[in-house]
Design a protein around this motif. Structure first.
Motif, PDB file in Angstrom:
ATOM      1  N   GLU A   1      -0.536   8.900  19.061  1.00  0.00           N
ATOM      2  CA  GLU A   1       0.663   9.614  19.404  1.00  0.00           C
ATOM      3  C   GLU A   1       1.589   8.745  18.880  1.00  0.00           C
ATOM      4  O   GLU A   1       3.082   9.361  19.241  1.00  0.00           O
ATOM      5  CB  GLU A   1       0.664   9.681  20.996  1.00  0.00           C
ATOM      6  CG  GLU A   1      -0.559  10.451  21.488  1.00  0.00           C
ATOM      7  CD  GLU A   1      -0.513  10.413  23.048  1.00  0.00           C
ATOM      8  OE1 GLU A   1       0.045   9.298  23.659  1.00  0.00           O
ATOM      9  OE2 GLU A   1      -0.928  11.390  23.583  1.00  0.00           O
ATOM     10  N   TRP A   2       1.576   7.796  18.028  1.00  0.00           N
ATOM     11  CA  TRP A   2       2.646   6.900  17.592  1.00  0.00           C
ATOM     12  C   TRP A   2       2.182   6.759  16.174  1.00  0.00           C
ATOM     13  O   TRP A   2       2.300   5.639  15.821  1.00  0.00           O
ATOM     14  CB  TRP A   2       2.837   5.783  18.268  1.00  0.00           C
ATOM     15  CG  TRP A   2       4.052   4.821  18.049  1.00  0.00           C
ATOM     16  CD1 TRP A   2       5.176   5.318  17.441  1.00  0.00           C
ATOM     17  CD2 TRP A   2       4.346   3.639  18.750  1.00  0.00           C
ATOM     18  NE1 TRP A   2       5.987   4.189  17.626  1.00  0.00           N
ATOM     19  CE2 TRP A   2       5.538   3.170  18.190  1.00  0.00           C
ATOM     20  CE3 TRP A   2       3.594   2.507  19.379  1.00  0.00           C
ATOM     21  CZ2 TRP A   2       5.891   2.019  18.472  1.00  0.00           C
ATOM     22  CZ3 TRP A   2       4.029   1.520  19.718  1.00  0.00           C
ATOM     23  CH2 TRP A   2       5.318   1.104  19.397  1.00  0.00           C
ATOM     24  N   PRO A   3       2.311   7.814  15.356  1.00  0.00           N
ATOM     25  CA  PRO A   3       1.572   7.715  14.135  1.00  0.00           C
ATOM     26  C   PRO A   3       2.322   6.830  13.097  1.00  0.00           C
ATOM     27  O   PRO A   3       3.543   6.935  13.298  1.00  0.00           O
ATOM     28  CB  PRO A   3       1.334   9.229  13.491  1.00  0.00           C
ATOM     29  CG  PRO A   3       2.501   9.791  14.332  1.00  0.00           C
ATOM     30  CD  PRO A   3       2.527   9.197  15.527  1.00  0.00           C
ATOM     31  N   LEU A   4       1.887   6.243  11.958  1.00  0.00           N
ATOM     32  CA  LEU A   4       2.393   5.507  10.914  1.00  0.00           C
ATOM     33  C   LEU A   4       3.119   6.615  10.157  1.00  0.00           C
ATOM     34  O   LEU A   4       2.509   7.523   9.933  1.00  0.00           O
ATOM     35  CB  LEU A   4       1.430   4.469  10.469  1.00  0.00           C
ATOM     36  CG  LEU A   4       0.922   3.607  10.983  1.00  0.00           C
ATOM     37  CD1 LEU A   4      -0.265   2.889  10.290  1.00  0.00           C
ATOM     38  CD2 LEU A   4       1.951   2.280  11.412  1.00  0.00           C
ATOM     39  N   PRO A   5       4.105   5.878   9.494  1.00  0.00           N
ATOM     40  CA  PRO A   5       4.749   7.143   8.377  1.00  0.00           C
ATOM     41  C   PRO A   5       3.642   7.406   7.347  1.00  0.00           C
ATOM     42  O   PRO A   5       2.686   6.666   7.016  1.00  0.00           O
ATOM     43  CB  PRO A   5       5.799   5.981   7.547  1.00  0.00           C
ATOM     44  CG  PRO A   5       6.222   5.097   8.862  1.00  0.00           C
ATOM     45  CD  PRO A   5       4.883   4.913   9.510  1.00  0.00           C
ATOM     46  N   ALA A   6       3.475   8.515   7.024  1.00  0.00           N
ATOM     47  CA  ALA A   6       2.729   9.047   6.099  1.00  0.00           C
ATOM     48  C   ALA A   6       3.035   8.720   4.666  1.00  0.00           C
ATOM     49  O   ALA A   6       4.172   8.757   4.252  1.00  0.00           O
ATOM     50  CB  ALA A   6       2.138  10.741   6.150  1.00  0.00           C
ATOM     51  N   PRO A   7       1.928   8.056   4.028  1.00  0.00           N
ATOM     52  CA  PRO A   7       2.208   7.737   2.554  1.00  0.00           C
ATOM     53  C   PRO A   7       2.722   8.926   1.632  1.00  0.00           C
ATOM     54  O   PRO A   7       2.106   9.782   1.851  1.00  0.00           O
ATOM     55  CB  PRO A   7       0.700   7.175   1.941  1.00  0.00           C
ATOM     56  CG  PRO A   7       0.218   6.995   3.207  1.00  0.00           C
ATOM     57  CD  PRO A   7       0.590   8.070   4.456  1.00  0.00           C
ATOM     58  N   SER A   8       3.827   8.569   0.779  1.00  0.00           N
ATOM     59  CA  SER A   8       4.120   9.664  -0.214  1.00  0.00           C
ATOM     60  C   SER A   8       4.689   8.843  -1.407  1.00  0.00           C
ATOM     61  O   SER A   8       5.271   7.653  -1.267  1.00  0.00           O
ATOM     62  CB  SER A   8       5.284  10.540   0.507  1.00  0.00           C
ATOM     63  OG  SER A   8       6.242   9.930   0.972  1.00  0.00           O
ATOM     64  N   GLY A   9       4.688   9.538  -2.413  1.00  0.00           N
ATOM     65  CA  GLY A   9       5.140   9.044  -3.820  1.00  0.00           C
ATOM     66  C   GLY A   9       4.440   8.002  -4.214  1.00  0.00           C
ATOM     67  O   GLY A   9       3.425   7.650  -4.128  1.00  0.00           O
ATOM     68  N   GLY A  10       5.118   7.172  -5.191  1.00  0.00           N
ATOM     69  CA  GLY A  10       4.591   5.885  -6.023  1.00  0.00           C
ATOM     70  C   GLY A  10       4.667   4.650  -5.006  1.00  0.00           C
ATOM     71  O   GLY A  10       4.929   4.752  -3.689  1.00  0.00           O
ATOM     72  N   LYS A  11       4.361   3.562  -5.569  1.00  0.00           N
ATOM     73  CA  LYS A  11       4.128   2.291  -4.742  1.00  0.00           C
ATOM     74  C   LYS A  11       5.458   1.880  -4.265  1.00  0.00           C
ATOM     75  O   LYS A  11       5.687   1.287  -3.478  1.00  0.00           O
ATOM     76  CB  LYS A  11       3.522   1.067  -5.637  1.00  0.00           C
ATOM     77  CG  LYS A  11       4.457   0.939  -6.953  1.00  0.00           C
ATOM     78  CD  LYS A  11       3.653  -0.237  -7.726  1.00  0.00           C
ATOM     79  CE  LYS A  11       4.456  -0.566  -9.188  1.00  0.00           C
ATOM     80  NZ  LYS A  11       3.745  -1.395 -10.281  1.00  0.00           N
ATOM     81  N   GLU A  12       6.551   2.360  -5.156  1.00  0.00           N
ATOM     82  CA  GLU A  12       8.027   1.813  -4.569  1.00  0.00           C
ATOM     83  C   GLU A  12       8.439   2.456  -3.180  1.00  0.00           C
ATOM     84  O   GLU A  12       9.000   1.987  -2.509  1.00  0.00           O
ATOM     85  CB  GLU A  12       9.003   2.281  -5.471  1.00  0.00           C
ATOM     86  CG  GLU A  12       8.755   1.613  -6.647  1.00  0.00           C
ATOM     87  CD  GLU A  12       7.949   2.171  -7.857  1.00  0.00           C
ATOM     88  OE1 GLU A  12       7.402   3.131  -7.266  1.00  0.00           O
ATOM     89  OE2 GLU A  12       7.579   1.537  -8.899  1.00  0.00           O
ATOM     90  N   SER A  13       7.622   3.624  -2.978  1.00  0.00           N
ATOM     91  CA  SER A  13       7.740   4.260  -1.540  1.00  0.00           C
ATOM     92  C   SER A  13       7.361   3.542  -0.358  1.00  0.00           C
ATOM     93  O   SER A  13       7.600   3.859   0.673  1.00  0.00           O
ATOM     94  CB  SER A  13       7.536   5.767  -1.597  1.00  0.00           C
ATOM     95  OG  SER A  13       6.011   5.909  -1.641  1.00  0.00           O
ATOM     96  N   ARG A  14       6.341   2.612  -0.628  1.00  0.00           N
ATOM     97  CA  ARG A  14       5.796   2.145   0.612  1.00  0.00           C
ATOM     98  C   ARG A  14       6.340   0.392   0.279  1.00  0.00           C
ATOM     99  O   ARG A  14       5.805  -0.387   1.094  1.00  0.00           O
ATOM    100  CB  ARG A  14       4.155   1.974   0.282  1.00  0.00           C
ATOM    101  CG  ARG A  14       3.683   3.263   0.638  1.00  0.00           C
ATOM    102  CD  ARG A  14       2.241   3.286   0.586  1.00  0.00           C
ATOM    103  NE  ARG A  14       1.693   3.459  -0.584  1.00  0.00           N
ATOM    104  CZ  ARG A  14       0.922   2.530  -1.380  1.00  0.00           C
ATOM    105  NH1 ARG A  14       0.421   1.443  -0.815  1.00  0.00           N
ATOM    106  NH2 ARG A  14       0.476   2.931  -2.643  1.00  0.00           N
ATOM    107  N   GLY A  15       7.464   0.331  -0.201  1.00  0.00           N
ATOM    108  CA  GLY A  15       8.026  -1.099  -0.137  1.00  0.00           C
ATOM    109  C   GLY A  15       7.507  -2.243  -0.932  1.00  0.00           C
ATOM    110  O   GLY A  15       6.325  -2.466  -1.375  1.00  0.00           O
ATOM    111  N   THR A  16       8.400  -3.173  -0.999  1.00  0.00           N
ATOM    112  CA  THR A  16       7.952  -4.463  -1.736  1.00  0.00           C
ATOM    113  C   THR A  16       7.988  -5.498  -0.637  1.00  0.00           C
ATOM    114  O   THR A  16       9.132  -5.731   0.115  1.00  0.00           O
ATOM    115  CB  THR A  16       9.201  -4.776  -2.710  1.00  0.00           C
ATOM    116  OG1 THR A  16       9.238  -3.799  -3.613  1.00  0.00           O
ATOM    117  CG2 THR A  16       8.849  -6.074  -3.363  1.00  0.00           C
ATOM    118  N   VAL A  17       6.860  -6.457  -0.778  1.00  0.00           N
ATOM    119  CA  VAL A  17       6.435  -7.355   0.302  1.00  0.00           C
ATOM    120  C   VAL A  17       6.846  -8.782  -0.594  1.00  0.00           C
ATOM    121  O   VAL A  17       6.308  -8.872  -1.626  1.00  0.00           O
ATOM    122  CB  VAL A  17       5.276  -7.511   1.004  1.00  0.00           C
ATOM    123  CG1 VAL A  17       4.858  -8.602   1.534  1.00  0.00           C
ATOM    124  CG2 VAL A  17       5.415  -6.293   2.005  1.00  0.00           C
TER     125      VAL A  17
END
Length: 292
Positions: A21-37
């Motif tokens: 009921e608290w879903p994670l953001p759905a992946p979309s786009g390339g690797k840049e859309s999921r951030g840089t660690v």
């Protein structure tokens, strides 16, 4: 008003239903859309802690990974984690990461979406100096995850987080919580809430999650096998990766605690309650998260 212990009793139990009921953001786009660690840590003798945290961040969904460790271990780590960009840092004669960090690390900090500091560091004073420079170089809205010796540095220098937004997660074990509190911890639920208020950060303390606004949660799936070398680095990495992919800090802490604990449950039938390794936890993380 309810006292702190009464508030702690209002912890929500983290269940699969709560997380669905608290879903994670759905992946979309390339690797840049999921951030840089960016993970900063690893003395000459403990680069494996950075490996565990970094790979766990990727398994949790981070898009790009950068690792910063002592120069003497950087080449070996780049081979061990070919998915990451690895940079070397100056080290002391004893093999600790030096607080006199180079400009290339500050440039990486300025561009990172999430910075995790602490895995494998082993000198509080050098870590405090490093944190001052790295956090000053990072944008005030950049998310920060602090673990291990970074928490010891914060305990001595609480102003290290001054001026930052509330996108901060602290992942102390019980000993580190004692350093942050300045005393031996009592009830861990209440202590997590105390720390959340004191540091304006989300706290993940031995299955107890607390946010600065008073909300709190409890993860009940963890078992004794999670108390193994490197397990805390894995948890910090999972949380870091979840924030990188777009989760809020409280959401990342709750999902991270659950994924960490259930990954251990999945290993127990093969290795027993205490026989699995932290590196094996990492391999279960993606499946555990996807299974929800």
């Amino acid at each position: 008003m309810p006292n702190q212990s009464e508030q702690a009793q209002a912890e929500q139990v983290i269940t699969p239903r709560l997380l669905r009921e608290w879903p994670l953001p759905a992946p979309s786009g390339g690797k840049e859309s999921r951030g840089t660690v960016l993970v900063v840590g690893g003395s000459r003798f403990t680069p494996g802690a950075v490996l565990l945290a970094g790979v766990a961040a990727l398994r949790a969904g981070a898009g790009r990974l950068q690792l910063a460790v002592t120069s003497s271990t950087a080449a070996a780590l780049s081979i061990a984690v070919p998915e990451a960009g690895v940079v070397g840092l100056p080290e002391t004669d004893e093999g600790s990461v030096s607080g006199d960090v180079p400009q290339h690390l500050l440039d990486l900090a300025a561009d990172a979406d999430v910075i995790a500091i602490g895995p494998g560091l082993d000198n509080v004073d050098e870590t405090a100096a490093l944190m001052r420079r790295v956090l000053a170089a990072a944008d005030a809205k950049t998310a920060v995850v602090l673990d291990a010796y970074a928490l010891g540095a914060l305990a001595r220098h609480p102003r290290l987080l001054a001026g930052r937004s509330r996108r901060v997660i602290l992942t102390p074990n019980v000993v580190e919580a004692g350093h942050l509190l300045g005393r031996d911890p009592g009830d861990l639920a209440a202590e997590a809430m105390t720390l959340a208020g004191s540091y304006s950060a989300v706290i993940s303390l031995y299955g107890h999650i607390a946010a600065p606004d008073g909300r709190c949660w409890r993860e009940e799936s963890g078992d004794v096998g999670l108390g193994t070398s490197g397990s805390g680095d894995v948890l910090a990495g999972i949380v870091t990766g979840l924030v990188s992919r777009g989760a809020d800090t409280d959401q990342a802490a709750c999902w991270g605690a659950f994924a960490h604990a259930v990954s251990g449950q999945r290993l127990a039938p093969r290795f027993g309650r205490t026989g699995f390794l932290a590196r094996e936890l990492v391999d279960e993380v993606a499946y555990t998260i996807a299974g929800l």
